[in-house]
Design a protein around this motif. Structure first.
Motif, PDB file in Angstrom:
ATOM      1  N   CYS A 442       0.695  -0.846   0.202  1.00 44.37           N
ATOM      2  CA  CYS A 442      -0.150  -0.284   0.088  1.00 44.37           C
ATOM      3  C   CYS A 442       0.666   0.994  -0.078  1.00 44.37           C
ATOM      4  O   CYS A 442       0.404   2.045   0.502  1.00 44.37           O
ATOM      5  N   GLU A 445       0.050   3.958  -3.052  1.00 43.30           N
ATOM      6  CA  GLU A 445      -1.095   5.327  -3.480  1.00 43.30           C
ATOM      7  C   GLU A 445      -0.589   6.368  -2.774  1.00 43.30           C
ATOM      8  O   GLU A 445      -0.543   7.022  -3.053  1.00 43.30           O
ATOM      9  N   THR A 499      -6.081   0.394   6.160  1.00 40.98           N
ATOM     10  CA  THR A 499      -4.606  -0.457   5.368  1.00 40.98           C
ATOM     11  C   THR A 499      -3.461  -1.738   6.257  1.00 40.98           C
ATOM     12  O   THR A 499      -3.404  -2.144   5.293  1.00 40.98           O
TER      13      THR A 499
END
Length: 573
Positions: A442, A445, A499
């Motif tokens: 992640c 992002e 997340t």
């Protein structure tokens, strides 16, 4: 090495010429000026001029080669020290503070470099000059030359007393330097905390105190060392007065005839040799002073160089890691041999290759210590740790650690671009590999939002990214390694729950066959693991799935329920 050898050669040639020059001067006076022989004066004048230029040339050459060799020596010393530090295990590193290592690599090496330069030039020049000058002086007048010999014991005793007094002080000073560097490092790294609690004045006073201690010790030592110069000057001028007195009487007695006794030119030569001998002694005293200062530094450098890692490769090590299975057999661990209580005790655990394992427990329950035994960052004090069915002590260290990726509790990013940092996991990684690993962690992002993307420069320590961003970049770096075992040590604590869940799901897809060990404070982070290990006071309290632990483990149930209530309370708000 070549420059180190050339320095003494140039020094000897320089000294020989400096010793010859007074002889030319004596002949110029006795057989040229006094005899009114202008042709001889011209001849000796040319010889003196050529000798002076030659001496100057060899002096410059000696200084140049000495500087090059000492700088090279310091470079090699730093390289060797840093290379040795890289071999240290965590237990070796624990013996030295960061501030101490920095001081040894900088201040201590600089002191030793200065001492090396003086040893290769001055410490070689001074004895050679003194010996040659004494030989020529005794050839001119043995009785007058005894004055030099009489001065030597006085100087020797004086220098011994000075050195024996200041050496303990310098030992204390360099230890204080470690504390000074520690305070600076601590303050700079924690500057946000200092400012948020308005503790600038307190930190300033703390720095002034330690700086004042260094000032007092240094000034005290320098006061003692300052006695060296008056001692040298006393001996020098006393020798010159005695030589002038007795020399003048000898000239009168010989009628200034060099064939009968002492002449004016020979007296001037003796005075020059007296200056050379006493200047040599002064150089020796300066070398001793520098050696006294650098001795404490050299001892600290040797201490670092002589420290050998207690974790080394075995003979005929195993070169392949079969899989990511892990087994602990009666493992115990002490951080120090002097420790009264074990950090880990009675650890018996089996983890199958490809499993996802969660570790949960109170702060100080030795969760991080447990996983640091797997890649041999520490060695177990008792028992055996196995990876891939073999004792980890039988593996080649690079093979073992190459098969294990860790995202430690304290995340570190290095100066350079984001791409450079991620390539620590795999230096040959393509842009597609980097993008895939970043997506799983992640990290894409926020990286995609930077104007320069993966070419964005990370400042030292990653200070220009947030804690959560730093954690995700560190996870992406570990994923690029595609290890047999992945250890996440509370490495999602700074990211939100959503997340965190996305990262855990991505891990299963990105590394399906990798053994994944997740240390977490949040029970929700390990709820879906194949098994969960509950740690309590350095021991395994229980092992099982979420449902099993909820039914039988009071520690796990209490943690989960308290966090669930807090989460529901936050949602209601």
């Amino acid at each position: 090495m070549t420059q180190t050898v050339l320095t003494p050669v140039f020094v000897i040639l320089e000294v020989v010429l400096e010793v010859i020059i007074p002889l030319f001067t004596a002949n110029l006076i006795d057989f040229g000026i006094d005899a009114g022989n202008m042709q001889y004066v011209f001849k000796m004048g040319i010889a003196l001029l050529l000798s002076s230029f030659a001496s100057l040339f060899f002096g410059v050459a000696a200084g140049r080669s000495s500087s090059i060799s000492s700088a090279g020596f310091a470079r090699n010393l730093r390289d060797d020290m840093f290379a040795n530090i890289q071999t240290f295990s965590f237990s070796n590193i624990d013996k030295f503070s960061t501030a101490s290592i920095v001081t040894r690599l900088t201040t201590d090496v600089n002191n030793v470099q200065m001492a090396f330069m003086m040893l290769t030039r001055m410490a070689f020049r001074a004895p050679v000059m003194m010996i040659f000058s004494l030989i020529v002086s005794f050839g001119i007048d043995a009785k007058l030359s005894l004055i030099f010999i009489a001065a030597l014991p006085v100087l020797a005793v004086g220098m011994y007393l000075i050195i024996s007094r200041v050496h303990p002080v310098f030992e204390r000073i360099f230890k204080t330097y470690d504390k000074l560097n520690g305070i600076v490092q601590e303050n700079v790294r924690g500057i946000r905390v200092v400012k948020s609690f308005v503790r600038e004045d307190y930190e300033t006073q703390k720095f002034k105190k330690i700086s004042g201690d260094i000032y007092r010790d240094f000034s005290g030592a320098e006061k003692v060392l300052a006695l060296n110069m008056p001692l040298m000057q006393f001996c020098m001028y006393a020798c010159m007065l005695l030589i002038s007195w007795f020399g003048a009487r000898a000239i009168i007695a010989s009628g200034n005839n060099p064939d009968i006794g002492l002449s004016t030119g020979e007296l001037m030569s003796l005075i020059t040799y007296a200056m050379q001998i006493l200047m040599s002694l002064m150089m020796i005293s300066m070398v001793f002073v520098m050696i006294t200062i650098s001795r404490a530094s050299a001892e600290r450098i040797v201490e670092l160089l002589s420290e050998k890692s207690n974790i080394v490769n075995p003979e005929n090590p195993i070169e392949t890691l079969a899989d990511g299975s892990i087994e602990f057999e009666n493992v115990g661990f002490f951080y120090s041999a002097k420790a009264d209580k074990a950090c880990l005790s009675n650890i018996n655990l089996k983890i199958a290759s490809g499993e996802t394992v969660g570790i949960i427990g109170a702060t100080g329950s030795s969760k991080s210590t447990l996983v640091q035994l797997i890649p041999r960052l520490y060695d177990a004090s008792t028992g055996i740790v196995k990876v891939g069915g073999n004792d980890i002590k039988k593996y080649d260290l690079d093979v073992l650690r190459g098969g294990v990726a860790m995202v430690l509790q304290k995340n570190e990013l290095f100066s350079g671009t984001i791409r450079d940092n991620l390539k620590w996991g795999n230096e040959n990684a393509s842009d597609e590999d980097i993008a895939e690993a970043s997506a799983s962690a992640c990290a894409d992002e926020f990286v995609s939002g930077f104007p320069k993307g993966y070419d964005t420069v990370i400042e030292q320590g990653g200070t220009n990214v947030s804690g959560g961003q730093k954690q995700r970049l560190c996870i992406a770096r570990a994923l690029l390694k595609k290890p047999k075992i992945l250890i996440l040590d509370d490495s999602t604590s700074a990211v939100d729950m959503k997340t965190d869940a996305k990262i855990r799901r991505a891990l299963h897809q990105y590394l399906p066959k990798t053994t994944k060990i997740i240390i977490a404070q949040r029970a929700a982070s390990v709820k879906d693991a194949d098994k969960i290990i509950v740690m309590d006071d350095g021991q395994i309290s229980d092992v099982g799935t979420h449902d099993e632990l909820m039914s039988r483990s009071g520690i796990y149930r209490e943690v989960y329920e308290s966090q669930t209530r807090e989460s529901e309370g936050d949602d209601n708000e």
